[in-house]
Design a protein around this motif. Structure first.
Motif, PDB file in Angstrom:
ATOM      1  N   GLY A  20      -1.440  -7.187  -5.114  1.00 10.35           N
ATOM      2  CA  GLY A  20      -2.028  -5.895  -5.386  1.00 10.35           C
ATOM      3  C   GLY A  20      -2.014  -4.957  -4.195  1.00 10.35           C
ATOM      4  O   GLY A  20      -2.578  -3.865  -4.254  1.00 10.35           O
ATOM      5  N   LEU A  21      -1.361  -5.337  -3.109  1.00 15.07           N
ATOM      6  CA  LEU A  21      -1.328  -4.502  -1.912  1.00 15.07           C
ATOM      7  C   LEU A  21       0.118  -4.243  -1.529  1.00 15.07           C
ATOM      8  O   LEU A  21       0.476  -4.219  -0.375  1.00 15.07           O
ATOM      9  N   GLY A  22       0.950  -4.013  -2.534  1.00 23.11           N
ATOM     10  CA  GLY A  22       2.377  -3.892  -2.317  1.00 23.11           C
ATOM     11  C   GLY A  22       2.760  -2.800  -1.347  1.00 23.11           C
ATOM     12  O   GLY A  22       3.715  -2.929  -0.588  1.00 23.11           O
ATOM     13  N   GLN A  23       2.011  -1.670  -1.362  1.00 20.12           N
ATOM     14  CA  GLN A  23       2.373  -0.575  -0.482  1.00 20.12           C
ATOM     15  C   GLN A  23       2.113  -0.900   0.975  1.00 20.12           C
ATOM     16  O   GLN A  23       2.553  -0.181   1.868  1.00 20.12           O
ATOM     17  N   PHE A  24       1.397  -2.001   1.238  1.00 20.30           N
ATOM     18  CA  PHE A  24       1.090  -2.372   2.612  1.00 20.30           C
ATOM     19  C   PHE A  24       1.862  -3.613   3.050  1.00 20.30           C
ATOM     20  O   PHE A  24       1.512  -4.229   4.035  1.00 20.30           O
ATOM     21  N   LEU A  25       2.911  -3.958   2.318  1.00 18.45           N
ATOM     22  CA  LEU A  25       3.633  -5.190   2.613  1.00 18.45           C
ATOM     23  C   LEU A  25       4.789  -5.002   3.575  1.00 18.45           C
ATOM     24  O   LEU A  25       5.518  -5.937   3.848  1.00 18.45           O
TER      25      LEU A  25
ATOM     26  N   ASP B 271      -5.078  -0.013  12.701  1.00 15.82           N
ATOM     27  CA  ASP B 271      -3.782  -0.601  12.344  1.00 15.82           C
ATOM     28  C   ASP B 271      -3.109   0.217  11.245  1.00 15.82           C
ATOM     29  O   ASP B 271      -3.628   0.297  10.128  1.00 15.82           O
ATOM     30  N   PRO B 272      -1.939   0.823  11.498  1.00 14.69           N
ATOM     31  CA  PRO B 272      -1.264   1.616  10.472  1.00 14.69           C
ATOM     32  C   PRO B 272      -0.626   0.769   9.380  1.00 14.69           C
ATOM     33  O   PRO B 272      -0.335   1.272   8.292  1.00 14.69           O
ATOM     34  N   VAL B 273      -0.379  -0.500   9.674  1.00 16.81           N
ATOM     35  CA  VAL B 273       0.247  -1.380   8.691  1.00 16.81           C
ATOM     36  C   VAL B 273      -0.782  -1.901   7.694  1.00 16.81           C
ATOM     37  O   VAL B 273      -0.482  -2.108   6.516  1.00 16.81           O
ATOM     38  N   ASN B 274      -1.998  -2.097   8.157  1.00 17.77           N
ATOM     39  CA  ASN B 274      -3.088  -2.606   7.316  1.00 17.77           C
ATOM     40  C   ASN B 274      -4.256  -1.621   7.383  1.00 17.77           C
ATOM     41  O   ASN B 274      -5.217  -1.829   8.111  1.00 17.77           O
ATOM     42  N   PRO B 275      -4.169  -0.509   6.635  1.00 14.49           N
ATOM     43  CA  PRO B 275      -5.104   0.609   6.811  1.00 14.49           C
ATOM     44  C   PRO B 275      -6.557   0.232   6.524  1.00 14.49           C
ATOM     45  O   PRO B 275      -6.852  -0.561   5.631  1.00 14.49           O
TER      46      PRO B 275
ATOM     47  N   LEU C 109      -9.246  -4.266   4.669  1.00 15.58           N
ATOM     48  CA  LEU C 109     -10.392  -5.132   4.920  1.00 15.58           C
ATOM     49  C   LEU C 109     -11.151  -5.416   3.627  1.00 15.58           C
ATOM     50  O   LEU C 109     -11.607  -6.544   3.387  1.00 15.58           O
ATOM     51  N   GLN C 110     -11.285  -4.406   2.769  1.00  9.47           N
ATOM     52  CA  GLN C 110     -11.964  -4.603   1.489  1.00  9.47           C
ATOM     53  C   GLN C 110     -11.227  -5.609   0.623  1.00  9.47           C
ATOM     54  O   GLN C 110     -11.844  -6.492   0.001  1.00  9.47           O
TER      55      GLN C 110
END
Length: 293
Positions: free
Chosen positions: A186-191, A242-246, A251-252
């Motif tokens: 569910g976090l594809g845009q951050f992969l 962190d720009p890769v893991n906003p 964190l949520q």
């Protein structure tokens, strides 16, 4: 038009040949010292660089450090001395294709192979049955997840139920600390991979190493499942910038997917390389986690 493109192509061939034969830049004194303090072991005729430092007297604890993309074991240099004051042995390797390790090409680089190399190093060092601590970052997080999955499978097959039996069984993980793990559903845009400029070149095999992004997507269930189902204590050290893991989305989601994991959030200005940007804060966060057991 065809003649113009032909001329460009003919001109490009010698330029490409020159580029491929440009010698690597000279190592800095710090990197020369890092290399001279390490050793190599052989994996399928390939040379893998690693460092293995003896540290705290009276401790039997071992920590293995897994670096990220596109750097090397040198990412841990700023906290190395601090770790040796807590652990009996501090071990780090350069993954195949990174740092001082060989960079074969063409080569089908994979997370699975890197995990096998880590196990090979532990076997080489006589630690295959030793309880260890894993500290990983970025690319190394996914390698740690594969190791965790393999450990769970081996444990199930061998029917090890009591902790003391692990010591004479297969590879045993005591604690796993992740510094930025991307592999969540569910976090594809951050992969995507870290886009930070490399601190050390990973060689022209970089495009092949980048296949780990597709591997993360393909094996997401396997690697996220390893984290979700493990009984191994987990901890996340997080830099909010962190720009890769906003922040706060990453964190949520992390807390939702892995509610049993503890988390350390560093100062607001810390980004994707917390062990380099805030080595003292990072080290304190990690040791507080370790010392809580």
């Amino acid at each position: 038009m065809k003649e113009w493109w032909l001329q460009v192509g003919l001109l490009g061939v010698p330029l490409l040949a020159v580029y491929l034969h440009i010698p690597p830049p000279q190592l800095s004194p710090a990197l020369r010292s890092w290399k001279s303090s390490g050793s190599f072991f052989t994996y399928k005729d390939l040379n893998i660089f690693y460092r293995d430092s003896s540290g705290a007297v009276g401790s039997s604890d071992v920590v293995v450090l897994l670096h990220g993309f596109p750097t090397s074991s040198y990412d841990w240099s700023k906290i190395w001395e601090g770790l040796t004051q807590r652990f009996h042995r501090v071990i780090a390797l350069d993954f195949l294709g990174f740092g001082f390790s060989d960079k074969p090409r063409p080569h089908g680089y994979s997370i699975f192979e890197q995990a096998t190399i880590v196990e090979g190093l532990l076997r080489h060092l006589g630690l295959r049955h030793q309880r260890i601590n894993l500290l990983s970052h970025d690319y190394g997080d996914t390698v740690a997840q594969e190791l965790l999955h393999s450990f769970a499978v081996e444990t199930e097959v061998l029917e090890f139920f009591a902790l003391e039996e692990f010591l004479s069984g297969s590879l045993t993980w005591l604690l796993l600390c992740l510094s930025k793990s991307f592999c969540f559903p569910g976090l594809g845009q951050f992969l995507g991979p870290t886009l930070s400029p490399p601190r050390q070149s990973s060689g022209t095999c970089g495009q092949h190493i980048l296949q780990y992004i597709n591997q993360r997507k393909k094996h997401r269930e396997r690697w996220v499942g390893a984290l979700m189902s493990t009984s191994v204590p987990l901890h996340l050290i997080y830099g909010p910038l962190d720009p890769v893991n906003p922040h706060p989305e990453f964190l949520q989601l992390y807390k939702k997917v892995l509610p049993m994991s503890t988390v350390s959030v560093l100062d607001d200005h810390i980004s994707h390389y917390p062990q380099l940007e805030d080595p003292l804060g990072f080290l304190n966060a990690y040791l507080n986690f370790i010392n809580s057991f």
